[in-house]
Design a protein around this motif. Structure first.
Motif, short mmCIF file in Angstrom:
data_model
loop_
_atom_site.label_atom_id
_atom_site.label_comp_id
_atom_site.label_asym_id
_atom_site.label_seq_id
_atom_site.Cartn_x
_atom_site.Cartn_y
_atom_site.Cartn_z
N THR A 105 -4.04 21.18 17.73
CA THR A 105 -5.08 21.78 16.83
C THR A 105 -5.39 21.03 15.63
O THR A 105 -6.53 20.79 14.76
N ALA A 106 -4.06 20.28 15.09
CA ALA A 106 -4.29 19.45 14.02
C ALA A 106 -5.17 18.42 14.05
O ALA A 106 -5.95 18.05 13.11
N GLU A 107 -5.24 17.52 15.21
CA GLU A 107 -6.14 16.41 15.26
C GLU A 107 -7.67 17.02 15.42
O GLU A 107 -8.56 16.23 15.01
N LYS A 108 -7.93 18.02 16.29
CA LYS A 108 -9.28 18.53 16.02
C LYS A 108 -9.73 19.02 14.87
O LYS A 108 -10.85 18.70 14.48
N ASN A 109 -8.92 19.84 13.94
CA ASN A 109 -9.31 20.14 12.68
C ASN A 109 -9.48 18.66 11.82
O ASN A 109 -10.44 18.76 11.13
N ALA A 110 -8.65 18.03 11.79
CA ALA A 110 -8.85 16.38 11.15
C ALA A 110 -10.05 15.93 11.41
O ALA A 110 -11.07 15.25 10.71
N PHE A 111 -10.73 15.83 12.95
CA PHE A 111 -11.67 15.23 13.45
C PHE A 111 -13.08 16.07 12.85
O PHE A 111 -13.85 15.39 12.47
N ILE A 112 -13.09 17.24 13.09
CA ILE A 112 -14.20 17.90 12.56
C ILE A 112 -14.27 17.79 11.13
O ILE A 112 -15.45 17.63 10.62
N SER A 113 -13.43 17.86 10.25
CA SER A 113 -13.16 17.65 8.91
C SER A 113 -13.82 16.26 8.67
O SER A 113 -14.77 16.14 7.32
N CYS A 114 -13.64 15.32 9.40
CA CYS A 114 -14.08 14.15 9.06
C CYS A 114 -15.78 13.73 9.21
O CYS A 114 -16.44 13.52 8.55
N ILE A 115 -16.09 14.46 10.27
CA ILE A 115 -17.35 14.58 11.15
C ILE A 115 -18.15 15.37 9.72
O ILE A 115 -19.37 15.00 9.40
N TRP A 116 -17.75 16.62 9.14
CA TRP A 116 -18.36 17.15 8.15
C TRP A 116 -18.45 16.38 6.82
O TRP A 116 -19.75 16.42 6.35
N LYS A 117 -17.46 15.63 6.56
CA LYS A 117 -17.59 14.72 5.22
C LYS A 117 -18.60 13.44 5.47
O LYS A 117 -19.46 13.30 4.69
N LEU A 118 -18.82 13.06 6.68
CA LEU A 118 -19.64 12.01 7.08
C LEU A 118 -20.93 12.50 7.11
O LEU A 118 -21.79 11.84 6.62
N ASN A 119 -21.05 13.64 7.42
CA ASN A 119 -22.49 14.45 7.41
C ASN A 119 -22.96 14.59 6.03
O ASN A 119 -24.27 14.42 5.82
N GLN A 120 -22.20 15.15 5.28
CA GLN A 120 -22.54 15.36 3.92
C GLN A 120 -22.66 14.20 3.18
O GLN A 120 -23.58 13.81 2.23
N ARG A 121 -22.15 12.87 3.57
CA ARG A 121 -22.28 11.60 2.86
C ARG A 121 -23.56 10.82 3.15
O ARG A 121 -24.22 10.33 2.43
N TYR A 122 -23.63 10.85 4.39
CA TYR A 122 -24.94 9.79 5.02
C TYR A 122 -25.95 10.47 5.68
O TYR A 122 -27.10 9.71 5.66
N LEU A 123 -25.93 11.78 5.93
CA LEU A 123 -26.93 12.30 6.70
C LEU A 123 -27.88 13.29 5.96
O LEU A 123 -27.31 14.08 5.15
#
Length: 879
Positions: A105-123
């Motif tokens: 679950t930790a890897e999943k949460n970390a990956f989703i958190s990274c996707i959220w930040k990339l979305n906020q930053r670049y899209l």
């Protein structure tokens, strides 16, 4: 996971100028398959592209490979399944939904958190995060497993750090201080672990001792975070301003692209216009030549030829895509088509008129050839027409229908012209062969079977005449052509040979010249496959070919070579029948003419086949050669049949049989004709058949002869055959020559013994009895003691044959032999000499018996061997 992340960055993403920000080990939901990795990456170059990449281990398991990549802008929904409870499953909605199960679950949460930040930053387009905890979207990505996205363009990446020189030196000093650092790694690691625990405890005590400093540090960190937030706000405002500038620059770039595209189109349009103007413009001079050009003069023909070539180039220009849709192009093509049709009609009409005119001009010259055995020369006609050869080639490629029509008309005109010329030519040849005048034809000289010579009834009434008048009264083998032998001689045959050779010599150049002209004028010399011909059988029979004259699709043919041959067949259709008629006439005049014709025809066929085995001339002469060969075989068969029909005269002696003498004449004639001929094999086969027939029928006549002894008939005729074969030296008849000699010798001996018989008959009977007693076992010296064979009886018998009586008996024998033998073969002296030898042999035999059976008796013959020689010599001289 850190090692895997480092390996992926090094092997897969660094070569593609990408940086790995987050990684999660997953497998597909509901399926137990090999695990793979989902990676969140960004490019190192601007504009930054964010991707989600699926990486999978290779089948061999020794390296990773990139399997598929999705752009983050295509991600619509991230579904974490449950925002409250821990759940390793999550879904990513791209063009379709991908269901994944993370390894933790930790890897999943970390990956989703990274996707959220990339979305906020670049899209600009925001991704929907469903069933995701709000705290997770605000928290930083735990260190060591994930990567957070901070302000600016740099990301803090937990990457492997190499040791610097000082760290390497410290480690070496530490390992040197422990002797077993290398030999016992576990003990060394345990020692380092204890020392690390001591240091951690010291660090914790130090941190607890400096709590105040930590609080101050935390306060400073909070203030720094506030400043970072302010900077992010400013950067966002700057980015919005830059975004509007970007849109303006994009518009300017698009405008420049349209201007460049317009210029490029103008250049291409100008090129297309220049291409059409340069390739589809026909000069006015060419147009005038096509419409009004003089087709009768050499200069006009040249101008029309150049204009036609130029028109053909304009019509055959390879248009580029779309040109055929232009109205101007369509109009120009229509104009070219009209010009082509106009000129094609003019050219076809003019050439048809030329064919007709030249045909009339040629016909007017036939009169001067009517009495000469020559054919008119068509060279001027061909020379004038060859000026139009290039125009015919143009017509063939542009309007095959009119080209085919001209071909048909040419064949029609020329076939009628050649038919008149060739028939007149053959009439002259027939007149010269028969030695008659042209008016004699009216009385059936060339068509009647009975006007040339006498009747054929004598063929079945062959008889053997006396040797003195055999040539004048008997029917000869030369009579098989309804001509008596007296009407034919060497001069007549030589005359026929020259006439026949002249006929073939005149026909050959005529056909070759016409074939050469056809190939050049109608452009058929290339021997390529082409889509049309006049070679249909129905056309040759006078039918018409279905064709489309307006550039229609021609009929298929195998080759232009076939078309030449078919045109020649149509033009010279009368040659083969006329040749066959001439051959029939020659055979009717004298069947031996077939020998001349076979040799001459074979030579001309061989010559024609060397030039072109499939040509009209070669084929036609080959067909006629079959007829000549058939006549030759028929001549041989007739000779054999006539041998079998020979009848024997009962009132006169036989002598040399007619067919034996005529075989000699045939062989002599054939050897002179077939010297160095190509068909020598045919003659050898005929020789074999004839000689067998001669042998069989000589024996047949000898058996049927009543007045002349059989041995005389056999002896004389086989002597004549042997002499003939010896003189002519025919290699294929060597065996027959030996056989003839053997038969002659055997029958000579037989005749001598039979005719001589027992000239001293009583002496023969007496000594036959003596030999019988000896055969019964009585010794030779005791025979004289026998009462019937004593010396007195012997003397009585010998006294009955004085020399005078012996000479008289020999003289009667000579007269008898003279009556049997014919004068032609001159064998009387040969036979008489053989009889003399046989008589002497008998005399010596008697003397030997006297010497052996009556030794010392003194009994001798009343005449000697010398007396016998003198008797025979005087008898021969007296006759």
């Amino acid at each position: 996971m850190t090692a895997i992340k480092h390996a992926l960055q090094r092997d897969i993403f660094t070569p593609n100028d990408e940086r790995l920000l987050s990684i999660v080990n997953v497998c597909k939901a509901g399926k137990k398959k090999k695990n793979c990795f989902l990676c969140a990456t960004v490019t190192t170059e601007r504009p930054v592209q964010v991707k989600v990449v699926k990486v999978k281990k290779s089948d061999k398991g020794d390296f990773y490979k990139r399997q598929i990549a999705w752009a983050l802008r295509d991600l619509a929904v991230v579904d974490a399944k449950d925002a409250i409870k821990e759940n390793p499953e999550f879904d990513l909605h791209f063009e379709k939904i991908y269901k994944w199960v993370a390894s933790s679950t930790a890897e999943k949460n970390a990956f989703i958190s990274c996707i959220w930040k990339l979305n906020q930053r670049y899209l600009r387009k925001k991704i929907d995060f469903v069933n995701v905890s709000s705290q997770l979207l605000e928290e930083s990505v735990p260190s060591g497993e994930n990567q957070s996205v901070t302000g600016g363009d740099e990301e803090v990446v937990d990457e492997y750090q190499e040791l610097n020189a000082r760290e390497e030196q410290d480690i070496e000093i530490m390992m040197e201080g422990c002797e077993y650092a290398i030999s016992n790694a576990e003990a060394f690691a345990e020692k380092l672990s204890r020392e690390l625990q001591v240091l951690d405890g010291a660090n914790i005590q130090s941190i607890m001792a400096s709590e105040k400093q930590v609080n101050i540090l935390m306060k400073l960190l909070d203030e720094a975070l506030k400043e970072v937030d302010q900077i992010e706000l400013k950067l966002s405002s700057y980015e919005e301003m830059l975004q509007s500038v970007k849109e303006q620059m994009d518009q300017i770039s698009e405008s420049n692209h349209l201007i460049h595209l317009s210029n490029t189109n103008n250049v291409k349009l100008l090129s297309e216009i220049e291409f059409l103007v340069n390739h589809m413009d026909l000069a006015k001079g060419h147009i005038k030549a096509l419409q009004e050009g003089d087709l009768a003069s050499s200069r006009g023909i040249e101008a029309c030829t150049n204009a036609a070539d130029a028109l053909l180039q304009c019509m055959n220009v390879a248009l580029r895509p779309g040109h055929d849709m232009l109205l101007a192009v369509k109009q120009q093509q229509q104009r070219f088509s009209d010009l082509r049709e106009l000129f094609a009609r003019r050219l076809a009409s003019h050439l048809n008129n030329v064919f007709v005119q030249q045909g009339h001009d040629q016909s007017s010259t036939l009169a001067q050839h009517s009495v000469e055995l020559t054919l008119p020369n068509h060279h001027p006609f061909h020379r004038d027409l060859l000026r139009y050869a290039k125009l015919m080639e143009w017509l063939k490629s542009t309007d095959y229908g009119k080209y085919e029509g001209l071909t048909k008309n040419y064949m029609d005109y020329l076939s009628r012209l050649y038919e008149r010329e060739i028939k007149d030519f053959f009439e002259v040849a027939k007149i010269k062969m028969t030695g008659t005048t042209k008016e004699s034809k009216k009385f059936g000289l060339h068509g009647s079977s009975g006007k040339l010579t006498g009747s054929t009834s004598s063929l079945n009434k062959l008889s053997v005449q006396s040797s003195g008048n055999r040539r004048s009264q008997s029917s000869s083998l030369l009579d098989m052509g309804n001509m008596s032998a007296s009407d034919l001689d060497v001069a007549d045959r030589t005359k026929f040979d020259k006439i026949f050779e002249q006929v073939l010599s005149e026909l050959e150049p005529l056909c070759l010249a016409e074939q050469d002209f056809i190939s050049k004028f109608f452009k058929l010399q290339q021997h390529q496959s082409m889509p049309g011909t006049m070679a249909e059988a129905e056309d040759l029979d006078g039918g018409t070919l279905s064709r489309q004259h307006n550039c229609g699709t021609p009929l298929p043919v195998s080759s232009e070579k076939d078309m030449i041959r078919q045109m020649m067949i149509k033009i010279f259709r009368c040659i083969e029948p006329e040749l066959n008629n001439l051959i029939a006439l020659g055979d009717k005049i004298d069947s031996f003419n077939s020998l001349y014709m076979l040799v001459k025809m074979s030579h001309h066929v061989w010559t024609a086949q060397n030039v072109d085995p499939a040509s009209f001339l070669s084929t036609t002469l080959g067909n006629v050669l079959v007829t000549v060969k058939r006549n030759f075989d028929k001549c041989i068969s007739n000779q054999i049949r006539q041998m079998e029909e020979v009848k024997i005269s009962k009132k006169s002696k036989v002598g040399i049989l007619p067919f034996v003498a005529e075989f000699e004449e045939f062989a002599g004639l054939a050897e002179s004709i077939f010297k160095n001929a190509e068909r020598r094999g045919d003659l050898d086969k005929a020789y074999t058949k004839l000689i067998r027939g001669v042998f069989v029928n000589v024996e047949k006549v000898a058996n049927e002869s009543q007045k002349t002894p059989r041995d005389v008939v056999m002896m004389e005729n086989f002597h004549h055959i042997f002499a003939t074969l010896s003189r002519l030296k025919i290699s294929c008849l060597e065996a027959e020559k030996k056989e003839a000699k053997q038969k002659y010798t055997d029958h000579l001996q037989s005749y001598v013994i039979y005719s001589l018989g027992q000239p001293l008959e009583k002496l023969n009977h007496f000594f036959d009895g003596v030999e019988a007693r000896v055969a019964q076992g009585i010794r030779e010296e005791e025979v004289s003691y026998q009462l019937a064979f004593n010396k007195q009886e012997l003397r009585k018998v010998i006294k009955e044959y004085p020399g005078k009586e012996v000479k008289k008996g020999l003289d009667n024998l000579y007269k008898k032999v003279d009556k049997h033998l014919c004068e032609e073969e001159n064998l009387l002296q040969v036979v008489w000499h053989s009889m003399q030898d046989e008589f002497i042999r008998q005399y010596k035999h008697f003397e030997g018996l006297i010497a052996r059976c009556y030794p010392g008796s003194g009994v001798t013959m009343e005449f000697t061997i010398q007396d016998i020689l003198d008797y025979c010599s005087s008898i021969a001289q007296s006759h």
